[in-house]
Design an enzyme around this catalytic site. Structure first.
Site, PDB file in Angstrom:
ATOM      1  N   PHE A  15       4.176   0.677   6.178  1.00 25.46           N
ATOM      2  CA  PHE A  15       2.911  -0.046   6.128  1.00 25.46           C
ATOM      3  C   PHE A  15       3.172  -1.447   5.554  1.00 25.46           C
ATOM      4  O   PHE A  15       3.522  -1.577   4.374  1.00 25.46           O
ATOM      5  CB  PHE A  15       1.925   0.735   5.265  1.00 25.46           C
ATOM      6  CG  PHE A  15       2.036   2.211   5.494  1.00 25.46           C
ATOM      7  CD1 PHE A  15       2.433   3.068   4.476  1.00 25.46           C
ATOM      8  CD2 PHE A  15       1.857   2.759   6.760  1.00 25.46           C
ATOM      9  CE1 PHE A  15       2.591   4.434   4.683  1.00 25.46           C
ATOM     10  CE2 PHE A  15       2.018   4.127   6.994  1.00 25.46           C
ATOM     11  CZ  PHE A  15       2.388   4.962   5.947  1.00 25.46           C
TER      12      PHE A  15
ATOM     13  N   ASP B 146       8.640   4.755   3.186  1.00 26.15           N
ATOM     14  CA  ASP B 146       7.678   3.776   2.666  1.00 26.15           C
ATOM     15  C   ASP B 146       7.123   4.220   1.331  1.00 26.15           C
ATOM     16  O   ASP B 146       7.123   3.507   0.333  1.00 26.15           O
ATOM     17  CB  ASP B 146       6.525   3.615   3.658  1.00 26.15           C
ATOM     18  CG  ASP B 146       5.444   2.698   3.119  1.00 26.15           C
ATOM     19  OD1 ASP B 146       4.690   3.131   2.227  1.00 26.15           O
ATOM     20  OD2 ASP B 146       5.384   1.541   3.559  1.00 26.15           O
TER      21      ASP B 146
ATOM     22  N   ASP C 219       6.436   3.711  -4.387  1.00 25.63           N
ATOM     23  CA  ASP C 219       6.400   4.325  -5.723  1.00 25.63           C
ATOM     24  C   ASP C 219       7.527   3.763  -6.583  1.00 25.63           C
ATOM     25  O   ASP C 219       7.342   3.476  -7.761  1.00 25.63           O
ATOM     26  CB  ASP C 219       6.496   5.849  -5.618  1.00 25.63           C
ATOM     27  CG  ASP C 219       5.223   6.447  -5.020  1.00 25.63           C
ATOM     28  OD1 ASP C 219       5.277   7.558  -4.486  1.00 25.63           O
ATOM     29  OD2 ASP C 219       4.179   5.769  -5.048  1.00 25.63           O
TER      30      ASP C 219
ATOM     31  N   ASP D  63       2.748  -4.180   3.774  1.00 25.14           N
ATOM     32  CA  ASP D  63       1.880  -4.711   2.708  1.00 25.14           C
ATOM     33  C   ASP D  63       2.615  -5.844   2.013  1.00 25.14           C
ATOM     34  O   ASP D  63       3.506  -6.463   2.588  1.00 25.14           O
ATOM     35  CB  ASP D  63       1.562  -3.579   1.728  1.00 25.14           C
ATOM     36  CG  ASP D  63       2.787  -3.198   0.910  1.00 25.14           C
ATOM     37  OD1 ASP D  63       2.632  -2.798  -0.251  1.00 25.14           O
ATOM     38  OD2 ASP D  63       3.902  -3.319   1.435  1.00 25.14           O
TER      39      ASP D  63
HETATM   40  N1  LIG Z   1       3.444   0.109   2.056  1.00 31.82           N
HETATM   41  C1  LIG Z   1       2.545   0.706   1.264  1.00 31.82           C
HETATM   42  N2  LIG Z   1       1.551  -0.027   0.751  1.00 31.82           N
HETATM   43  C2  LIG Z   1       0.672   0.616  -0.042  1.00 31.82           C
HETATM   44  C3  LIG Z   1       0.738   1.971  -0.349  1.00 31.82           C
HETATM   45  C4  LIG Z   1      -0.364   2.242  -1.201  1.00 31.82           C
HETATM   46  C5  LIG Z   1      -0.791   3.509  -1.815  1.00 31.82           C
HETATM   47  N3  LIG Z   1      -0.109   4.673  -1.345  1.00 31.82           N
HETATM   48  C6  LIG Z   1       0.370   5.522  -2.391  1.00 31.82           C
HETATM   49  C7  LIG Z   1      -0.544   6.613  -2.662  1.00 31.82           C
HETATM   50  C8  LIG Z   1       0.041   7.789  -2.458  1.00 31.82           C
HETATM   51  C9  LIG Z   1       1.332   7.604  -1.814  1.00 31.82           C
HETATM   52  O1  LIG Z   1       2.323   8.418  -2.370  1.00 31.82           O
HETATM   53  C10 LIG Z   1       1.658   6.174  -2.024  1.00 31.82           C
HETATM   54  O2  LIG Z   1       2.529   6.039  -3.101  1.00 31.82           O
HETATM   55  C11 LIG Z   1      -1.048   1.054  -1.376  1.00 31.82           C
HETATM   56  N4  LIG Z   1      -0.403   0.114  -0.676  1.00 31.82           N
HETATM   57  C12 LIG Z   1      -0.636  -1.328  -0.632  1.00 31.82           C
HETATM   58  O3  LIG Z   1       0.064  -1.884  -1.758  1.00 31.82           O
HETATM   59  C13 LIG Z   1      -0.674  -3.023  -2.248  1.00 31.82           C
HETATM   60  C14 LIG Z   1      -1.176  -2.688  -3.641  1.00 31.82           C
HETATM   61  O4  LIG Z   1      -0.032  -2.657  -4.500  1.00 31.82           O
HETATM   62  P1  LIG Z   1      -0.288  -2.876  -6.102  1.00 31.82           P
HETATM   63  O5  LIG Z   1      -0.937  -4.285  -6.196  1.00 31.82           O
HETATM   64  O6  LIG Z   1       1.067  -2.741  -6.725  1.00 31.82           O
HETATM   65  O7  LIG Z   1      -1.260  -1.767  -6.505  1.00 31.82           O
HETATM   66  C15 LIG Z   1      -1.833  -3.216  -1.280  1.00 31.82           C
HETATM   67  O8  LIG Z   1      -1.406  -4.010  -0.189  1.00 31.82           O
HETATM   68  C16 LIG Z   1      -2.060  -1.792  -0.798  1.00 31.82           C
HETATM   69  O9  LIG Z   1      -2.727  -1.765   0.453  1.00 31.82           O
HETATM   70  C17 LIG Z   1       1.805   2.732   0.214  1.00 31.82           C
HETATM   71  O10 LIG Z   1       1.991   3.945   0.008  1.00 31.82           O
HETATM   72  N5  LIG Z   1       2.675   2.033   1.010  1.00 31.82           N
END
Ligand SMILES: Nc1nc2c(c(CN[C@H]3C=C[C@H](O)[C@@H]3O)cn2[C@@H]2O[C@H](COP(=O)(O)O)[C@@H](O)[C@H]2O)c(=O)[nH]1
Length: 355
Positions: free
Chosen positions: A251, A328, A333, A253
């Protein structure tokens, strides 16, 4: 059954003419990118890390539910929670790390993505039907502001946009899908690709598409993470069963690129690094942004291929599940757990509703 599948494919195809899929987008950009390069040797190192995690079972599809704020059940409530969470899953970053939106929940202070999840759970605990589209399709600005009240002095970015998108998405869910995302899943014949295409066709805020060298390219970050979160929550069963889940990419981001630079999988040009270190804002669709997002997708595909080779070479892990979602989530994480180490790696700053 066949007729319906054809109708869906035809309906969806109509809306998607000429837009490159996220995987093809990643390949195209990685092949022509000027300011972002992929170091193939370093992808092997991250693949080894993933292989070790699988061997020690420290990372799997079950890791998603181990996050304290994520739903633990595998039911319709969890689906509606996930749809709401991913509909506003964007732009949590703040220019100053000590001036960010924060929500205290469960005895902990949550920021970033988790602050939004904490706000949802706080509202539910207060008896607000937060995940019900009948509620959020019409929630007032005042009530939404109360739901999104901060435990720091700083509001969540793009609050008005979030309210607009809630109203828009809630109304579509009520009018077209009888008020639950479970009904969208039911229309896609267990195909993750069909579900992504349904989401980006019917829910405008998910249309994460740009133009790169004259080609329409799609990242579909929130649509793909929505499908991936359903798959993760249901552990690939029931509502989470998708025969083509392996086609979902990482994804794109603003956090995974930081992790990929940390592992030296991505290398930025001096000009780009200079631009980022000055905290310059980018606009959605800028060349720098597309190269960072596109190369992140492709680098993760390369890591996945390398990880698969390692897993296949070991009888103990040759049947282990591996895909871009797991890589991802592991990297995301890892970035949160090693935020200190990565503080010197700038992330691209953009205010948009797509990621
Ligand atoms: N590529 C990717 N982007 C992800 C996630 C997640 C949440 N998923 C978690 C939940 C359960 C799963 O186990 C994942 O760990 C949020 N985001 C993005 O990150 C940014 C926020 O970051 P920060 O400002 O540090 O909180 C924002 O663009 C948000 O859209 C993901 O998994 N992959």
């Amino acid at each position: 059954m066949i007729k319906r599948a054809y109708m869906i494919a035809h309906h969806i195809q109509r809306g998607m003419e000429g837009i490159l899929s996220p995987k093809s987008t990643g390949k195209l950009i990685a092949e022509t990118s000027k300011d972002v390069k992929i170091n193939a040797n370093k992808t092997k190192q991250v693949a080894t890390l993933m292989y070790e995690c699988v061997k020690k079972s420290t990372y799997s599809i079950k890791s998603w539910k181990e996050h304290e704020l994520n739903p633990k059940s595998m039911n319709i409530d969890a689906i509606d929670w996930i749809f709401l969470a991913d509909t506003l899953n964007f732009s949590f970053w703040s220019m100053d790390d000590d001036k960010k939106f924060v929500v205290n929940y469960g005895g902990k202070q949550h920021s970033g993505y988790w602050s939004w999840c904490a706000a949802i759970n706080r509202a539910l605990d207060e008896g607000i039907p937060m995940t019900d589209p009948k509620f959020y399709a019409n929630v007032s600005k005042e009530q939404f502001a109360k739901i999104m009240r901060s435990d720091s002095k700083y509001d969540i970015p793009l609050l008005d946009e979030r309210l607009r998108i809630l109203h828009e998405s809630g109304k579509i869910l009520l009018e077209k899908y009888d008020g639950s995302f479970a009904n969208c899943i039911g229309k896609c014949d267990r195909s993750a690709q069909n579900l992504v295409k349904l989401v980006v066709t019917d829910f405008p805020s998910y249309q994460d598409v740009a133009e790169y060298n004259g080609r329409k390219v799609a990242f579909y970050k929130r649509a793909q993470i929505l499908v991936a979160d359903i798959w993760s929550c249901f552990e690939g069963q029931g509502y989470g069963e998708f025969h083509d889940i392996h086609k979902i990419t990482m994804f794109a981001d603003y956090r995974i690129p930081q992790a990929l630079v940390h592992f030296k999988v991505l290398e930025y040009s001096d000009e780009l690094m200079e631009f980022l270190k000055k905290d310059n804002l980018m606009k959605f669709g800028d060349k720098y942004e597309l190269e960072i997002r596109g190369c992140s997708i492709w680098a993760t595909e390369l890591i996945k291929d390398e990880t698969r080779k390692l897993l296949d070479s070991d009888p103990a892990t040759k049947d282990a599940l591996m895909n871009s979602i797991l890589i991802d989530h592991f990297l995301w994480d890892y970035r949160r757990d090693h935020a200190e180490e990565m503080n010197d790696i700038p992330f691209h700053k953009i205010r948009c509703i797509y990621y």
